[in-house]
Design a protein around this motif. Sequence first.
Motif, PDB file in Angstrom:
ATOM      1  N   PRO A  88     -54.930 -37.787  65.859  1.00  0.00           N
ATOM      2  CA  PRO A  88     -55.134 -36.461  66.427  1.00  0.00           C
ATOM      3  C   PRO A  88     -55.464 -35.437  65.358  1.00  0.00           C
ATOM      4  N   SER A  89     -56.309 -34.485  65.707  1.00  0.00           N
ATOM      5  CA  SER A  89     -56.810 -33.542  64.722  1.00  0.00           C
ATOM      6  C   SER A  89     -55.965 -32.295  64.657  1.00  0.00           C
ATOM      7  N   LEU A  90     -56.614 -31.157  64.559  1.00  0.00           N
ATOM      8  CA  LEU A  90     -55.927 -29.937  64.190  1.00  0.00           C
ATOM      9  C   LEU A  90     -55.291 -29.196  65.347  1.00  0.00           C
ATOM     10  N   LEU A  91     -55.403 -29.747  66.556  1.00  0.00           N
ATOM     11  CA  LEU A  91     -54.878 -29.026  67.705  1.00  0.00           C
ATOM     12  C   LEU A  91     -53.366 -28.882  67.631  1.00  0.00           C
ATOM     13  N   THR A  92     -52.879 -27.726  67.994  1.00  0.00           N
ATOM     14  CA  THR A  92     -51.447 -27.530  68.155  1.00  0.00           C
ATOM     15  C   THR A  92     -51.170 -27.433  69.642  1.00  0.00           C
ATOM     16  N   TYR A  93     -49.974 -27.795  70.036  1.00  0.00           N
ATOM     17  CA  TYR A  93     -49.706 -27.958  71.440  1.00  0.00           C
ATOM     18  C   TYR A  93     -48.655 -26.987  71.937  1.00  0.00           C
ATOM     19  N   ALA A  94     -48.940 -26.447  73.101  1.00  0.00           N
ATOM     20  CA  ALA A  94     -48.028 -25.507  73.742  1.00  0.00           C
ATOM     21  C   ALA A  94     -47.266 -26.250  74.833  1.00  0.00           C
ATOM     22  N   ALA A  95     -46.515 -25.504  75.614  1.00  0.00           N
ATOM     23  CA  ALA A  95     -45.731 -26.109  76.694  1.00  0.00           C
ATOM     24  C   ALA A  95     -46.649 -26.786  77.700  1.00  0.00           C
ATOM     25  N   VAL A  96     -46.122 -27.833  78.321  1.00  0.00           N
ATOM     26  CA  VAL A  96     -46.889 -28.632  79.265  1.00  0.00           C
ATOM     27  C   VAL A  96     -46.579 -28.176  80.687  1.00  0.00           C
ATOM     28  N   ASP A  97     -47.635 -27.921  81.463  1.00  0.00           N
ATOM     29  CA  ASP A  97     -47.497 -27.647  82.889  1.00  0.00           C
ATOM     30  C   ASP A  97     -48.245 -28.738  83.643  1.00  0.00           C
ATOM     31  N   LEU A  98     -47.752 -29.080  84.812  1.00  0.00           N
ATOM     32  CA  LEU A  98     -48.453 -30.024  85.666  1.00  0.00           C
ATOM     33  C   LEU A  98     -49.374 -29.272  86.610  1.00  0.00           C
ATOM     34  N   THR A  99     -50.503 -29.885  86.911  1.00  0.00           N
ATOM     35  CA  THR A  99     -51.467 -29.282  87.821  1.00  0.00           C
ATOM     36  C   THR A  99     -52.060 -30.381  88.693  1.00  0.00           C
ATOM     37  N   THR A 100     -52.395 -30.040  89.932  1.00  0.00           N
ATOM     38  CA  THR A 100     -52.867 -31.046  90.888  1.00  0.00           C
ATOM     39  C   THR A 100     -54.231 -30.653  91.436  1.00  0.00           C
ATOM     40  N   ILE A 101     -55.144 -31.623  91.473  1.00  0.00           N
ATOM     41  CA  ILE A 101     -56.490 -31.420  92.011  1.00  0.00           C
ATOM     42  C   ILE A 101     -56.791 -32.543  92.997  1.00  0.00           C
ATOM     43  N   SER A 102     -57.333 -32.174  94.148  1.00  0.00           N
ATOM     44  CA  SER A 102     -57.663 -33.138  95.190  1.00  0.00           C
ATOM     45  C   SER A 102     -59.049 -33.716  94.949  1.00  0.00           C
ATOM     46  N   THR A 103     -59.153 -35.059  94.929  1.00  0.00           N
ATOM     47  CA  THR A 103     -60.426 -35.745  94.710  1.00  0.00           C
ATOM     48  C   THR A 103     -60.540 -36.928  95.662  1.00  0.00           C
ATOM     49  N   THR A 104     -61.673 -37.600  95.624  1.00  0.00           N
ATOM     50  CA  THR A 104     -61.831 -38.809  96.430  1.00  0.00           C
ATOM     51  C   THR A 104     -60.919 -39.927  95.941  1.00  0.00           C
ATOM     52  N   SER A 105     -60.407 -39.809  94.729  1.00  0.00           N
ATOM     53  CA  SER A 105     -59.486 -40.806  94.180  1.00  0.00           C
ATOM     54  C   SER A 105     -58.027 -40.474  94.437  1.00  0.00           C
ATOM     55  N   GLY A 106     -57.781 -39.386  95.155  1.00  0.00           N
ATOM     56  CA  GLY A 106     -56.415 -38.983  95.450  1.00  0.00           C
ATOM     57  C   GLY A 106     -56.126 -37.587  94.942  1.00  0.00           C
ATOM     58  N   ASN A 107     -54.903 -37.151  95.159  1.00  0.00           N
ATOM     59  CA  ASN A 107     -54.446 -35.862  94.647  1.00  0.00           C
ATOM     60  C   ASN A 107     -53.914 -36.090  93.235  1.00  0.00           C
ATOM     61  N   LEU A 108     -54.738 -35.739  92.262  1.00  0.00           N
ATOM     62  CA  LEU A 108     -54.459 -36.079  90.872  1.00  0.00           C
ATOM     63  C   LEU A 108     -53.507 -35.064  90.255  1.00  0.00           C
ATOM     64  N   GLN A 109     -52.391 -35.549  89.766  1.00  0.00           N
ATOM     65  CA  GLN A 109     -51.442 -34.678  89.076  1.00  0.00           C
ATOM     66  C   GLN A 109     -51.645 -34.882  87.576  1.00  0.00           C
ATOM     67  N   GLY A 110     -52.241 -33.868  86.940  1.00  0.00           N
ATOM     68  CA  GLY A 110     -52.523 -33.932  85.521  1.00  0.00           C
ATOM     69  C   GLY A 110     -51.714 -32.926  84.739  1.00  0.00           C
ATOM     70  N   VAL A 111     -52.136 -32.710  83.509  1.00  0.00           N
ATOM     71  CA  VAL A 111     -51.416 -31.850  82.577  1.00  0.00           C
ATOM     72  C   VAL A 111     -52.281 -30.646  82.230  1.00  0.00           C
ATOM     73  N   ASP A 112     -51.658 -29.465  82.216  1.00  0.00           N
ATOM     74  CA  ASP A 112     -52.316 -28.241  81.757  1.00  0.00           C
ATOM     75  C   ASP A 112     -51.586 -27.800  80.498  1.00  0.00           C
ATOM     76  N   GLN A 113     -52.247 -27.916  79.350  1.00  0.00           N
ATOM     77  CA  GLN A 113     -51.583 -27.698  78.071  1.00  0.00           C
ATOM     78  C   GLN A 113     -52.546 -27.071  77.077  1.00  0.00           C
ATOM     79  N   ASN A 114     -52.101 -26.014  76.440  1.00  0.00           N
ATOM     80  CA  ASN A 114     -52.867 -25.386  75.360  1.00  0.00           C
ATOM     81  C   ASN A 114     -54.287 -25.034  75.791  1.00  0.00           C
TER      82      ASN A 114
END
Length: 532
Positions: free
Chosen positions: A26-52
Motif C-alpha cells: 500500500p502506498s501513501l494513503l492514510t485512512y480515516a474511520a470506516v463507514d458502511l454504505t449500501t448500493i442496490s445492483t443486479t448483483s444484490g444490495n452491496l454493502q461496501g466501505v466508505d473510507q477516506n
Amino acid sequence: MRFFARGSTIGSISGWSMLVGVACIPSLLTYAAVDLTTISTTSGNLQGVDQNGVMSFKGVRFGQAPVGALRWAPPQPFLSSDLVNATKLGPSCLQQFADPFTEALFNNPQNAPVENEDCLFLNVWAPSDSQQGQLKSVVVWIYGGGLAFGTASLPAYDGTSIAKNQDIVVVSFNYRTNVLGFPGSKDLPLQGNNLGFLDQELAFAWVQQNIAKFGGDPEQVTIMGQSAGGESVSAALARHPQDAPFRAGILFSGSIPDQIPTPNFTPFDEFAAGVGCNQTPGAERLRCLKAIPGTTIRAFTNGPGANISFAPLVDDFTLFANNLERIRAKQTARVPIFIGHMQDDGSVFTVGQTNLTQFLNTGATATGVSADLVRSLYPGLNDSQVIAAAFRDLVFGCPASLWAAGYVQSGISSVFRYEYGAVFPDLQVFPNAGAWHSTELPELFGTFNASTATPDEVTLSATFQTVVANFVKNPNASPAPNWAKYVPGSNTQTLAKLAYQGNVELNNVVMLAQSNSVDGPCEALWDRFLDF
C-alpha cells in the motif's frame, strides 16, 4: 502473428503483466474511520466501505460460478436481490505459471490471492460524493498475464488512489485464463472457446447496467488494460465496430496484430490426456473433463503441463485474424485510443539470453531471419541487448505502431501514442531491467512501495495518474500539455516519450519525438510478421 506459445522463447512470458511483488505494498494513503454504505445492483444490495473519501465494493459476483456443468461454458449473468457483503476481494481464477520466476514476480508472493474456479467477481471504487450531482467518468481495468494467469484481486490493482485523486470511478474484474478461459478444444463450439473474452463482455455489460448507481456515467466508460489486458482491449475494439459498451480504449504494452486463423487443438488434447480423459474429442470426453476436480487441473497445468500453452482461437466472433485490415476498413470501434509501450518491455522476458541465433530459431520470428540482419537494426548493442530490444519491438512496440497508424489512417484523429521511459532504483529487481514490462502500473495505481520510492517516483505517480485520467475524462483532448495527437511518419513530432530524462512533472513529462523514431526495426523487418 499468433498469441505466442508460452513454451517458446517469446511465449514463455509473452503478455505477462502482473505487478512485481516489490510494488505490491500500500502506498501513501492514510485512512480515516470506516463507514458502511449500501448500493442496490443486479448483483444484490452491496454493502461496501466508505473510507477516506472513497467508497469501495469488492468481491461482487457478476457471473454465476463457472463450475460443474458450467465449466467451459459461456458465462451466465448472476442476478440477486440479497444483501451482499462487498468488503473483501474475491478469489482469483485458477492460475497457470510456466516457472517459479514468473510466479515470484507476478503473483504477490508475500500474500498470494486465494484461487478458486468460482471466480467471476468484480470490484468498484468511487469517490464518496459520486452519487451527488453530475455522473463521473469510468475506467474499467483488465489485467494481463499472458491469458495464462492474472487477477483483479492483487493489492497492486487497488483503485482507491485513482478514484480519490482523479475523481473517477474505477472497476476491475476477474476473467478466466489458461485452459479454463481459452481451452482451444474440439469438444466445444468454435465460438465457445474464448471464454475469457466472453467473461470480459459480461463484465462490460454489468458496468453498463449498474455503474450509474455508483455515480458513474455509462456513456463515459473507458476500457484499459496492460499486456494481455491491452490485447484484450484491442480484441474488444475489433469486435465492436458499432454500439461499443465503451467510448475509448487504453492499451498499455499490448495489442493484437494479424493472427493465423487455423485453430490449434493440440494443447487441449495434451491436457485431456494428461488428466486421464483419453476419449475421442466430443461429448464423452467433455463429460470426463468436467468431472475432474479443479485442484487436479491446477496441479497439472502448473506441474507436468506447465509448458502447455492455451491461447485464443480465431472465431470471427470474439477474435479476428485480419485485425489491421479491419482497422483500416473502419470495421473496429470508432473511438479514441491511448496506446504505447515501455522502453524496456523486453528485458524481463529475455533475462540471461545471450545467443541471438538461438533466440531467433526458437520462436521469435518465422524461420529465415539472420542474426546479422537483426544486429544491423540495433547498432551499438551487444547480443543480449539486441535480444531484449527485438523482443520489445516484435511483441509490443511494432503492434502498437501498426494499431496507432491504422487508427489514424482510418480517420480517427484522437490517437495518442507513447513510449514510457521512467527507471527507478527500487524497481530494478533483475539485471539491466530498465523501464521494464509492468513498471508503469505502480505509478498508475499509486501502489508503489512508499518505503523505497524516490521523490521523483512519488511525483510521477501523481503525474501519470493525471495523464491517464485526463484521457478517461475527455479522450478527444490532449491528456498532457504539449502532447499532440499522433500522426505516423517522420515529418511530425507526435510520439510522446513519457518520463524520460527525469521529467516527471505534468508540464514536462511529455517529450515529443518524430513519430517513427522508434519504428525503424518494425518497418525494416518485424512488421512483415505482424501485418499480413
